[in-house]
Design a protein around this motif. Structure first.
Motif, PDB file in Angstrom:
ATOM      1  N   GLU A  92       0.820  -1.211   0.000  1.00 27.73           N
ATOM      2  CA  GLU A  92       0.000   0.000   0.000  1.00 27.73           C
ATOM      3  C   GLU A  92       0.858   1.266   0.000  1.00 27.73           C
ATOM      4  OE1 GLU A  92      -2.589  -0.441   3.363  1.00 27.73           O
ATOM      5  OE2 GLU A  92      -3.683  -2.104   2.419  1.00 27.73           O
ATOM      6  N   PHE A  93       1.945   1.284   0.752  1.00 30.28           N
ATOM      7  CA  PHE A  93       2.846   2.437   0.807  1.00 30.28           C
ATOM      8  C   PHE A  93       3.390   2.764  -0.583  1.00 30.28           C
ATOM      9  CE2 PHE A  93       7.257   3.980   1.086  1.00 30.28           C
ATOM     10  CZ  PHE A  93       7.083   5.143   1.809  1.00 30.28           C
ATOM     11  N   TYR A  94       3.924   1.779  -1.290  1.00 27.81           N
ATOM     12  CA  TYR A  94       4.514   2.030  -2.614  1.00 27.81           C
ATOM     13  C   TYR A  94       3.450   2.352  -3.660  1.00 27.81           C
ATOM     14  CZ  TYR A  94       9.096   0.904  -0.863  1.00 27.81           C
ATOM     15  OH  TYR A  94      10.276   0.935  -0.166  1.00 27.81           O
ATOM     16  N   GLU A  95       2.251   1.808  -3.514  1.00 32.09           N
ATOM     17  CA  GLU A  95       1.161   2.156  -4.430  1.00 32.09           C
ATOM     18  C   GLU A  95       0.716   3.603  -4.198  1.00 32.09           C
ATOM     19  OE1 GLU A  95      -1.057  -2.093  -5.288  1.00 32.09           O
ATOM     20  OE2 GLU A  95      -1.650  -0.961  -3.514  1.00 32.09           O
ATOM     21  N   LEU A  96       0.525   3.972  -2.952  1.00 36.51           N
ATOM     22  CA  LEU A  96       0.007   5.302  -2.617  1.00 36.51           C
ATOM     23  C   LEU A  96       0.978   6.428  -2.972  1.00 36.51           C
ATOM     24  CD1 LEU A  96      -2.152   7.116  -1.248  1.00 36.51           C
ATOM     25  CD2 LEU A  96      -0.993   6.654   0.921  1.00 36.51           C
ATOM     26  N   TYR A  97       2.227   6.296  -2.579  1.00 30.27           N
ATOM     27  CA  TYR A  97       3.172   7.400  -2.736  1.00 30.27           C
ATOM     28  C   TYR A  97       3.975   7.372  -4.036  1.00 30.27           C
ATOM     29  CZ  TYR A  97       2.053   8.486   2.056  1.00 30.27           C
ATOM     30  OH  TYR A  97       1.375   8.818   3.207  1.00 30.27           O
ATOM     31  N   PHE A  98       4.122   6.217  -4.663  1.00 29.06           N
ATOM     32  CA  PHE A  98       4.980   6.116  -5.837  1.00 29.06           C
ATOM     33  C   PHE A  98       4.275   5.564  -7.076  1.00 29.06           C
ATOM     34  CE2 PHE A  98       7.702   5.914  -2.096  1.00 29.06           C
ATOM     35  CZ  PHE A  98       8.487   7.041  -2.330  1.00 29.06           C
ATOM     36  N   GLY A  99       2.975   5.363  -6.992  1.00 33.70           N
ATOM     37  CA  GLY A  99       2.206   4.919  -8.142  1.00 33.70           C
ATOM     38  C   GLY A  99       2.528   3.508  -8.606  1.00 33.70           C
ATOM     39  N   ALA A 100       3.070   2.684  -7.720  1.00 31.22           N
ATOM     40  CA  ALA A 100       3.395   1.309  -8.086  1.00 31.22           C
ATOM     41  C   ALA A 100       2.123   0.516  -8.346  1.00 31.22           C
ATOM     42  CB  ALA A 100       4.197   0.642  -6.965  1.00 31.22           C
ATOM     43  N   LYS A 101       2.235  -0.458  -9.213  1.00 28.61           N
ATOM     44  CA  LYS A 101       1.138  -1.380  -9.508  1.00 28.61           C
ATOM     45  C   LYS A 101       1.603  -2.774  -9.093  1.00 28.61           C
ATOM     46  CE  LYS A 101      -1.324   1.667 -11.863  1.00 28.61           C
ATOM     47  NZ  LYS A 101      -2.028   2.593 -11.061  1.00 28.61           N
ATOM     48  N   ALA A 102       0.876  -3.368  -8.160  1.00 33.88           N
ATOM     49  CA  ALA A 102       1.240  -4.692  -7.670  1.00 33.88           C
ATOM     50  C   ALA A 102       0.730  -5.767  -8.614  1.00 33.88           C
ATOM     51  CB  ALA A 102       0.670  -4.913  -6.281  1.00 33.88           C
ATOM     52  N   GLY A 103       1.569  -6.748  -8.860  1.00 36.76           N
ATOM     53  CA  GLY A 103       1.137  -7.922  -9.598  1.00 36.76           C
ATOM     54  C   GLY A 103       0.343  -8.831  -8.668  1.00 36.76           C
ATOM     55  N   VAL A 104       0.061 -10.018  -9.127  1.00 39.09           N
ATOM     56  CA  VAL A 104      -0.670 -10.996  -8.332  1.00 39.09           C
ATOM     57  C   VAL A 104       0.200 -11.447  -7.155  1.00 39.09           C
ATOM     58  CG1 VAL A 104      -1.709 -13.300  -8.383  1.00 39.09           C
ATOM     59  CG2 VAL A 104      -1.955 -11.774 -10.345  1.00 39.09           C
ATOM     60  N   LYS A 105      -0.402 -11.533  -5.989  1.00 38.28           N
ATOM     61  CA  LYS A 105       0.329 -11.992  -4.814  1.00 38.28           C
ATOM     62  C   LYS A 105       0.739 -13.451  -5.013  1.00 38.28           C
ATOM     63  CE  LYS A 105      -0.141 -12.319   0.208  1.00 38.28           C
ATOM     64  NZ  LYS A 105      -1.073 -12.068   1.330  1.00 38.28           N
ATOM     65  N   TYR A 106       2.026 -13.732  -4.760  1.00 36.77           N
ATOM     66  CA  TYR A 106       2.544 -15.091  -4.839  1.00 36.77           C
ATOM     67  C   TYR A 106       2.625 -15.641  -3.426  1.00 36.77           C
ATOM     68  CZ  TYR A 106       5.850 -18.924  -5.226  1.00 36.77           C
ATOM     69  OH  TYR A 106       6.457 -20.148  -5.139  1.00 36.77           O
ATOM     70  N   VAL A 107       2.110 -16.843  -3.222  1.00 34.58           N
ATOM     71  CA  VAL A 107       2.157 -17.491  -1.915  1.00 34.58           C
ATOM     72  C   VAL A 107       2.694 -18.906  -2.092  1.00 34.58           C
ATOM     73  CG1 VAL A 107       0.794 -18.272   0.062  1.00 34.58           C
ATOM     74  CG2 VAL A 107       0.191 -16.141  -1.094  1.00 34.58           C
ATOM     75  N   ASN A 108       3.705 -19.257  -1.287  1.00 35.46           N
ATOM     76  CA  ASN A 108       4.249 -20.609  -1.258  1.00 35.46           C
ATOM     77  C   ASN A 108       4.050 -21.127   0.166  1.00 35.46           C
ATOM     78  OD1 ASN A 108       5.898 -22.901  -0.963  1.00 35.46           O
ATOM     79  ND2 ASN A 108       7.287 -22.186  -2.566  1.00 35.46           N
ATOM     80  N   PRO A 109       2.956 -21.862   0.418  1.00 36.40           N
ATOM     81  CA  PRO A 109       2.662 -22.334   1.777  1.00 36.40           C
ATOM     82  C   PRO A 109       3.728 -23.275   2.340  1.00 36.40           C
ATOM     83  CG  PRO A 109       0.824 -22.817   0.276  1.00 36.40           C
ATOM     84  CD  PRO A 109       1.936 -22.259  -0.551  1.00 36.40           C
ATOM     85  N   LYS A 110       4.381 -24.067   1.482  1.00 39.82           N
ATOM     86  CA  LYS A 110       5.426 -24.979   1.960  1.00 39.82           C
ATOM     87  C   LYS A 110       6.583 -24.228   2.609  1.00 39.82           C
ATOM     88  CE  LYS A 110       5.530 -29.281  -0.579  1.00 39.82           C
ATOM     89  NZ  LYS A 110       6.262 -30.052  -1.593  1.00 39.82           N
ATOM     90  N   LYS A 111       6.937 -23.095   2.016  1.00 39.86           N
ATOM     91  CA  LYS A 111       8.056 -22.302   2.533  1.00 39.86           C
ATOM     92  C   LYS A 111       7.604 -21.155   3.426  1.00 39.86           C
ATOM     93  CE  LYS A 111      11.232 -23.416  -1.179  1.00 39.86           C
ATOM     94  NZ  LYS A 111      12.207 -22.918  -2.145  1.00 39.86           N
ATOM     95  N   ASN A 112       6.288 -21.018   3.622  1.00 43.14           N
ATOM     96  CA  ASN A 112       5.725 -19.923   4.426  1.00 43.14           C
ATOM     97  C   ASN A 112       6.214 -18.576   3.879  1.00 43.14           C
ATOM     98  OD1 ASN A 112       4.047 -18.911   6.379  1.00 43.14           O
ATOM     99  ND2 ASN A 112       5.499 -19.176   8.050  1.00 43.14           N
ATOM    100  N   PHE A 113       6.161 -18.438   2.566  1.00 41.78           N
ATOM    101  CA  PHE A 113       6.700 -17.281   1.842  1.00 41.78           C
ATOM    102  C   PHE A 113       5.598 -16.651   1.001  1.00 41.78           C
ATOM    103  CE2 PHE A 113       8.299 -15.723  -2.253  1.00 41.78           C
ATOM    104  CZ  PHE A 113       9.262 -14.811  -1.850  1.00 41.78           C
ATOM    105  N   SER A 114       5.590 -15.320   0.957  1.00 36.47           N
ATOM    106  CA  SER A 114       4.696 -14.616   0.038  1.00 36.47           C
ATOM    107  C   SER A 114       5.390 -13.357  -0.464  1.00 36.47           C
ATOM    108  CB  SER A 114       3.361 -14.277   0.711  1.00 36.47           C
ATOM    109  OG  SER A 114       3.570 -13.558   1.901  1.00 36.47           O
ATOM    110  N   SER A 115       4.953 -12.897  -1.647  1.00 38.26           N
ATOM    111  CA  SER A 115       5.605 -11.725  -2.240  1.00 38.26           C
ATOM    112  C   SER A 115       4.705 -11.069  -3.274  1.00 38.26           C
ATOM    113  CB  SER A 115       6.925 -12.124  -2.909  1.00 38.26           C
ATOM    114  OG  SER A 115       6.691 -12.908  -4.060  1.00 38.26           O
ATOM    115  N   TYR A 116       5.077  -9.830  -3.597  1.00 36.20           N
ATOM    116  CA  TYR A 116       4.495  -9.086  -4.710  1.00 36.20           C
ATOM    117  C   TYR A 116       5.646  -8.520  -5.532  1.00 36.20           C
ATOM    118  CZ  TYR A 116      -0.156  -8.531  -2.526  1.00 36.20           C
ATOM    119  OH  TYR A 116      -1.393  -8.739  -1.980  1.00 36.20           O
ATOM    120  N   PHE A 117       5.454  -8.446  -6.847  1.00 37.19           N
ATOM    121  CA  PHE A 117       6.312  -7.624  -7.688  1.00 37.19           C
ATOM    122  C   PHE A 117       5.572  -6.318  -7.908  1.00 37.19           C
ATOM    123  CE2 PHE A 117       8.720 -11.407  -8.850  1.00 37.19           C
ATOM    124  CZ  PHE A 117       9.999 -10.880  -8.930  1.00 37.19           C
TER     125      PHE A 117
END
Length: 128
Positions: free
Chosen positions: A18-43
């Protein structure tokens, strides 16, 4: 050659998105979630230039030896286009409670910049 993307470990994945979207106009891609590694990310994509990957995994340490994974990064420099825009965004961030570490100025190596902290204390250089 060009920088394709930078990555940063974060505590609050949604808050940082939300911070990067609000202040820098970033557009988030689809959230990636890997439950096996307990990892998540956005580009996060910006109008131009490299993407930013924000990543969250509960067991990443705050501190670590050189070469090991640890929270944060040194700094991210974001070009906003003009000196006036550097000043305007710095003031907008200040008014919204973000910490300003360095006021707008021309550095010794010729950059016009200010330095602000994102919500997790990472340094962002706002530059022309």
């Amino acid at each position: 050659m060009r920088i394709e993307h930078l990555a940063i470990w974060v505590y609050d994945l949604e808050g940082m998105r939300e911070f990067y979207e609000l202040y820098f106009g970033a557009k988030a891609g689809v959230k990636y979630v890997n439950p096996k590694k307990n990892f998540s990310s956005y580009f996060l994509e910006f109008a131009e230039g490299a993407r930013l990957e924000i990543m969250q995994k509960p067991d990443i340490p705050v501190f670590g030896a050189p070469g090991t994974e640890k929270m944060g990064f040194v700094h991210l420099a974001i070009s906003v286009g003009t000196k006036n825009k550097v000043d305007e965004l710095t003031e907008k961030l200040r008014k919204n409670g973000m910490r300003i570490l360095g006021e707008s100025r021309t550095t010794g190596d010729g950059y016009y910049e200010s330095v602000v902290l994102d919500p997790e204390g990472n340094r962002i250089e706002l530059t022309v």
